[in-house]
Design an enzyme around this catalytic site. Structure first.
Site, PDB file in Angstrom:
ATOM      1  N   ASP A  13      -4.963  -3.781  -6.318  1.00 34.70           N
ATOM      2  CA  ASP A  13      -5.518  -3.947  -4.983  1.00 34.70           C
ATOM      3  C   ASP A  13      -4.759  -5.062  -4.265  1.00 34.70           C
ATOM      4  O   ASP A  13      -4.753  -6.209  -4.724  1.00 34.70           O
ATOM      5  CB  ASP A  13      -7.013  -4.287  -5.107  1.00 34.70           C
ATOM      6  CG  ASP A  13      -7.670  -4.451  -3.750  1.00 34.70           C
ATOM      7  OD1 ASP A  13      -6.954  -4.456  -2.719  1.00 34.70           O
ATOM      8  OD2 ASP A  13      -8.907  -4.578  -3.723  1.00 34.70           O
ATOM      9  N   CYS A  39       0.889  -1.170   0.000  1.00 36.22           N
ATOM     10  CA  CYS A  39       0.000   0.000   0.000  1.00 36.22           C
ATOM     11  C   CYS A  39       0.911   1.199   0.000  1.00 36.22           C
ATOM     12  O   CYS A  39       1.141   1.835   1.021  1.00 36.22           O
ATOM     13  CB  CYS A  39      -0.920   0.013   1.219  1.00 36.22           C
ATOM     14  SG  CYS A  39      -1.972  -1.447   1.331  1.00 36.22           S
ATOM     15  N   CYS A  56      -0.647   2.760  11.526  1.00 38.06           N
ATOM     16  CA  CYS A  56      -0.480   3.949  12.363  1.00 38.06           C
ATOM     17  C   CYS A  56      -1.690   4.045  13.295  1.00 38.06           C
ATOM     18  O   CYS A  56      -2.222   5.115  13.527  1.00 38.06           O
ATOM     19  CB  CYS A  56      -0.265   5.213  11.546  1.00 38.06           C
ATOM     20  SG  CYS A  56      -1.527   5.525  10.316  1.00 38.06           S
ATOM     21  N   GLY A 108       4.297   7.000  -0.802  1.00 34.59           N
ATOM     22  CA  GLY A 108       5.625   6.599  -1.274  1.00 34.59           C
ATOM     23  C   GLY A 108       6.762   6.877  -0.316  1.00 34.59           C
ATOM     24  O   GLY A 108       7.927   6.710  -0.676  1.00 34.59           O
ATOM     25  N   ALA A 158       1.280   4.313  -1.534  1.00 31.37           N
ATOM     26  CA  ALA A 158       1.077   5.763  -1.541  1.00 31.37           C
ATOM     27  C   ALA A 158       1.138   6.319  -0.119  1.00 31.37           C
ATOM     28  O   ALA A 158       0.689   5.650   0.815  1.00 31.37           O
ATOM     29  CB  ALA A 158      -0.282   6.086  -2.167  1.00 31.37           C
ATOM     30  N   LYS A 165       7.650   5.241   2.454  1.00 34.67           N
ATOM     31  CA  LYS A 165       8.387   4.023   2.802  1.00 34.67           C
ATOM     32  C   LYS A 165       9.009   3.378   1.567  1.00 34.67           C
ATOM     33  O   LYS A 165      10.073   2.759   1.659  1.00 34.67           O
ATOM     34  CB  LYS A 165       7.475   3.039   3.547  1.00 34.67           C
ATOM     35  CG  LYS A 165       6.992   3.604   4.896  1.00 34.67           C
ATOM     36  CD  LYS A 165       6.204   2.594   5.706  1.00 34.67           C
ATOM     37  CE  LYS A 165       5.614   3.219   6.967  1.00 34.67           C
ATOM     38  NZ  LYS A 165       4.444   4.085   6.690  1.00 34.67           N
TER      39      LYS A 165
END
Lengths: 171, 442
Positions: free
Chosen positions: B306, B256, B378, B260, B258, B262
């Site tokens: 996905d 996942c 998070c 970007g 976006a 990481k």
């Protein structure tokens, strides 16, 4: 200290050209205190003696957000102007109207301080604009004079009308 | 002379942004982006302060408003309610002088097209000052902690000893963290470059590339930003890439990706040793990933896909490492996104947990034997973190948790969970993050 009454456009007394202050004395300093009080209460960032119907050349200004930088300029004279800045101005004598006016971005000005000593000061940005605006008052000039005739008349009529309404309401 | 009306206009704009969040459910980022173009650059910090502050303290401000109004405003006047919040926030929480707050905020009612409510705004703000309402104790827990009831309850269940600290950290202003690109020097080198410009900064031993700024700065004032010398990323988020890549090479998936942050970090560390595939199911957000990687001058294969549906995009070649930074409630980064407290509902958490579990399960099949999957959120809620991982481990005999941390600096930041580790928000001024490292038994 006392709050003073501010003249409002198109009061003809705002067109008076002020004469230089002859002596910086207690009387003048008391008047300066009253002008600061009047300006802060309005609230405004600058006030010229002309606006409180005193036709001597002096003005007060404080453009800080927390009333921490009061300036009192007696017999001010602009020595140098530099740069161009367009900013939205309003005036305690033209309540409720704000228009873009072009002024110098940077000025050097000489004046007498509250002790009567001659001093020079450099000012930029909003303070420079404010001092130029107030010195105009001492020469009988208003920021609306920089606008088109049609716009100035529109403002004059609306202010006269709202004052008639206030007078009628007070009766 | 009077100052122009920029001040009043700015307060009206702040009220519109807040109203877009509280009444229309828009995210704060999106609502700010809608208006920020039209606001002078020099006024933007104040606009942000007013919007973030008023949303951060939404419950306390609203309890004051409710106490000051004889009856609530009509729903079509919700922008004026937001303006009252902006006014009370300034009076109670900022050093802007009272007279300026009152005059600018009253005038702002006209810019909201509600001139007839200007006297009401004036009366409410003046009464707040006269009655000194800012000194009163809050009337209920929501107002006292500035969090919705359900979230206070959820935090108190998951963190019985820490929830008050979490709540306080959520209501604090977030610091700005940078990640220094090792291709352009060390974090200590970069601190020296910042110091030369009078910008104060500190290091974090647990994250060797991390620099915490003494005060937030616009990115274009940061030396070398445009050339990829640094990226903006919280210190806690910087633990993920080195954790996943420890001793690992070959094919790596950022599931996942976006925006970007990481992905860039994985490439800064992995270099040619890894072959990174970045996927995200949002094409616009995937563009942001590409832009980020271009700035860092690194390359990956972006794919709009996905993560929970690999059948539609996977080529059948297994990955040695998978970073799953799963979509979550973001309850660990509330200090950066105070609108989360208003936009999330208790019912969202179960739905998020189901999606997270589905993602781990779907991606597990893509992992080579001996490979590693780092699960990151998070969030600070167990339902999205250790409960997801515990259930997965129970159902998958070929999955094992690797709970060895790389060093004691990292250990010092972490709370042990039944499985995985949690950084609580505010620990060393970091965001709240959860990590679980899973390895596939060969």
């Amino acid at each position: 200290m006392a709050k003073l009454t501010i003249l409002e456009f198109p009061d003809p007394r705002l067109r008076t050209k002020a004469i230089p202050v002859a002596a910086v004395d207690d009387e003048l300093n008391a008047l300066i205190d009253d002008m600061f009080e009047t300006m802060y209460a309005a609230p405004g960032i600058g006030l010229a003696a002309t606006q409180v119907d005193v036709h001597w050349r002096f003005l007060v200004a404080d453009v800080s957000p927390d009333q921490s930088q009061p300036h009192a300029l007696i017999n001010p004279v602009i020595l140098e102007k530099d740069g161009v800045r367009v900013s939205e101005e309003g005036c305690l004598s033209v309540p409720g109207y704000y228009e873009d006016v072009q002024r110098a971005e940077h000025i050097r000005v000489k004046f007498l301080n509250r002790e009567g000593d001659p001093v020079e000061m450099e000012a930029d940005g909003l303070l420079a604009v404010c001092i130029q605006h107030e010195i105009d008052h001492l020469d009988g000039k208003l920021f609306v004079d920089y606008l088109s005739e049609a716009k100035r008349q529109r403002i004059r009529k609306r202010l006269e009308k709202s004052r008639r309404h206030q007078a009628a309401a007070a009766m | 002379m009077t100052a122009g009306q920029q001040g009043a206009r700015l307060r009206a704009t702040a009220a519109q942004v807040i109203d877009a969040v509280t009444s229309s459910g828009r995210s704060l980022d999106a609502a700010l982006a809608d208006v920020e173009e039209k606001v002078a650059v020099s006024d933007r910090p104040l606009l942000r302060l007013l919007c973030y502050g008023s949303l951060r303290h939404h419950w306390r401000l609203q309890s004051w408003i409710d106490g000051l109004l004889s009856r609530p405003l009509r729903s079509r006047d919700s922008a004026v309610n937001a303006l009252l919040a902006v006014g009370l926030y300034q009076l109670g929480e900022t050093r802007i002088p009272d007279h300026a707050v009152v005059s600018e905020t009253v005038e702002a009612a006209r810019f909201l097209g509600r001139p007839k409510l200007a006297p009401l705004v004036n009366a409410v703000l003046r009464r707040a000052l006269r009655d000194r309402i800012f000194e009163n104790d809050p009337s209920n827990d929501e107002a006292a902690y500035d969090h919705p009831r359900w979230l206070i309850d959820a935090l108190a269940v998951d963190w019985p000893d820490d929830w008050k600290d979490i709540v306080a950290a959520n209501n604090a202003r977030a610091p700005m963290w940078l990640r220094v690109n090792p291709a352009h020097g060390t974090a200590a080198d970069y601190c020296a470059r910042l110091a030369a410009r009078g910008i104060e900064a500190t290091l974090l031993p647990a994250a060797p590339q991390a620099v915490r700024l003494g005060a937030p700065q616009p990115v274009d004032t940061l030396p070398g930003f445009a050339d990829g010398h640094v990226s903006v990323q919280d210190g806690a988020a910087q633990l993920a890439a080195p954790w996943l890549l420890d001793g690992l090479s070959g094919r790596v998936l950022d599931a996942c990706a976006a925006p970007g942050g990481k992905s860039g970090h994985l490439l800064e560390l992995g270099g040619d040793r890894i072959d990174l595939i970045c996927i995200d199911n949002d094409a616009t957000r995937l563009e942001a990933v590409a832009a980020n990687l271009r700035r860092l001058a690194v390359e990956a294969t972006p794919l709009c896909a996905d993560a929970s549906d690999p059948e539609n995009w996977w080529d059948g070649v297994p990955f040695n490492g998978i970073l799953l930074d799963a979509p979550c409630s973001a309850s660990g980064v509330i200090r950066r996104h105070p609108d989360i407290k208003l936009l999330r509902r208790a019912s969202d958490i179960g739905e998020l947990a189901r999606r997270q579990a589905a993602m781990v399960a779907a991606l597990w099949g893509l992992l080579a034997p001996g490979g590693r999957l780092l699960y990151v959120t998070c969030s600070v809620l167990a339902a999205e973190n250790d409960e997801v991982i515990a259930q997965f481990l129970e159902a998958n005999r070929d999955a094992r948790e690797n709970n060895v941390l790389q060093n004691n600096n990292i250990r010092d930041l972490m709370r042990d969970k039944a499985c995985g580790f949690q950084i609580l928000p505010g620990t060393k001024d970091l965001d709240g993050f959860y990590f679980a490292c899973l390895e596939k038994v060969s």
